[in-house]
Design an enzyme around this catalytic site. Sequence first.
Site, PDB file in Angstrom:
ATOM      1  N   MET A 163       1.136  -1.384  -0.051  1.00  0.00           N
ATOM      2  CA  MET A 163       0.080  -0.057   0.000  1.00  0.00           C
ATOM      3  C   MET A 163       0.608   1.455  -0.092  1.00  0.00           C
ATOM      4  SD  MET A 163      -3.267  -0.441  -0.574  1.00  0.00           S
ATOM      5  CE  MET A 163      -4.089   1.041   0.049  1.00  0.00           C
TER       6      MET A 163
ATOM      7  N   SER B 135       4.315   1.521  -1.356  1.00  0.00           N
ATOM      8  CA  SER B 135       4.308   1.425  -2.158  1.00  0.00           C
ATOM      9  C   SER B 135       3.536   2.217  -3.617  1.00  0.00           C
ATOM     10  CB  SER B 135       4.815   0.091  -3.060  1.00  0.00           C
ATOM     11  OG  SER B 135       6.310  -0.298  -2.155  1.00  0.00           O
TER      12      SER B 135
ATOM     13  N   VAL C 193      12.401   1.589   5.089  1.00  0.00           N
ATOM     14  CA  VAL C 193      11.409   2.029   6.181  1.00  0.00           C
ATOM     15  C   VAL C 193      10.669   0.900   6.985  1.00  0.00           C
ATOM     16  CG1 VAL C 193       9.105   2.275   5.442  1.00  0.00           C
ATOM     17  CG2 VAL C 193      10.637   3.200   4.238  1.00  0.00           C
ATOM     18  N   GLY C 194      10.657  -0.754   6.282  1.00  0.00           N
ATOM     19  CA  GLY C 194      10.447  -1.449   7.083  1.00  0.00           C
ATOM     20  C   GLY C 194      10.540  -1.898   8.441  1.00  0.00           C
TER      21      GLY C 194
ATOM     22  N   ASP D 239       7.131  10.491  11.760  1.00  0.00           N
ATOM     23  CA  ASP D 239       6.968  11.052  13.483  1.00  0.00           C
ATOM     24  C   ASP D 239       6.970  12.344  13.240  1.00  0.00           C
ATOM     25  OD1 ASP D 239       6.606   7.763  14.239  1.00  0.00           O
ATOM     26  OD2 ASP D 239       9.009   7.984  13.386  1.00  0.00           O
TER      27      ASP D 239
ATOM     28  N   ARG E 136       3.990  13.831  12.394  1.00  0.00           N
ATOM     29  CA  ARG E 136       3.208  14.030  13.391  1.00  0.00           C
ATOM     30  C   ARG E 136       3.097  14.828  14.018  1.00  0.00           C
ATOM     31  NH1 ARG E 136       3.094   7.367  13.149  1.00  0.00           N
ATOM     32  NH2 ARG E 136       1.205   7.480  11.479  1.00  0.00           N
TER      33      ARG E 136
ATOM     34  N   HIS F 155      12.342   3.980  16.286  1.00  0.00           N
ATOM     35  CA  HIS F 155      10.758   4.501  15.788  1.00  0.00           C
ATOM     36  C   HIS F 155      10.434   3.752  16.370  1.00  0.00           C
ATOM     37  CE1 HIS F 155       7.849   4.678  12.861  1.00  0.00           C
ATOM     38  NE2 HIS F 155       7.178   3.961  12.522  1.00  0.00           N
TER      39      HIS F 155
END
Length: 333
Positions: free
Chosen positions: A1, A3, A115-116, A145, A148, A173
Amino acid sequence: MISNHLLFKLASGEVFGQDQPIALKLLGSERSLQALEGVAMELEDSLYPLLREVSIGIDPYVVFEDADWALLIGAKPRGPGVERAALLDINGQIFAEQGKALNAVASRNVKVIVVGNPCNTNALICLKNAPNLQAKNFHALTRLDENRAKCQLALKAGVFYDKVSNMTIWGNHSTTQVPDFLNAKIDGKPVKEVIKDTKWLEEDFTVTVQKRGGVLIQKWGRSSAASTAVSIVDAMRSLVTPTPEGDWFSTGVYTTGNPYGIAEDIVFSMPCRSKGDGDYELVKDVVMDDFLWGRIKKSEVELIAEKRCVAHLTGEGNAFCDLPGDTMLPGEM
């Protein structure tokens, strides 16, 4: 999603500008190959003038060949009953293999954004398996983060988000991440001069940012995808466009040689500036107080423990897991 949202932004020129052609090389698995073919068809049918090539594959040694940027998004999500230590091992193996492939075939100046999750330690595993590449070119994504945190400060102050600057996310993270309101500014003024409610800053603001992803899952039924894609674009653009004078951005980078006294040889989110050449420098002119430093050290302890958990994947001997509590990733239930 993630990607699916991201690829069309890349193809449109949103990151590298309207004069930079781009080739997209998509890495998947045997299970996802048909979905990759479908995404490639949609990209081709969109007639992006800058998109010169879309190729797909399941072998990282082929897909990563001569890559200038590697966006490592895919990882196994954490399911019910899965300990964080087990997730570190499962996903760490993915990033060890991808690090070896990058080391073998990617551009010698490749920029890597992991990212994973758990992205900090996955980035460390990846760079340790790519000894011929520059460690400083590996990043763990903490830009969502940061975004946000900027959103929450803007809402509290009653201003538009572009008035919030100098926002740092320190650390991992995870729910030990540290959104730094001490150095952040609103309309050029220190946050604490604009928002005088210290209790809100230390408690509500911090916890809201740390747990925003989990709340989104409860509302939406899945983890963030569109906003994550936007934050990847933001992270890339921060490296290819000069940082505005006096401002900075957050990214998880290799700590060796850092000026703050944070433990070396981990990947830790810190404030950075860039000249727009893909490189960056750590920001030296930040202030610390006991509250901020105490939170930073807590995240550091967690990352050092994660590092011990994956020693078998970084070439540093036998793994030993003694995580200081099963902290959740932003976005986990």
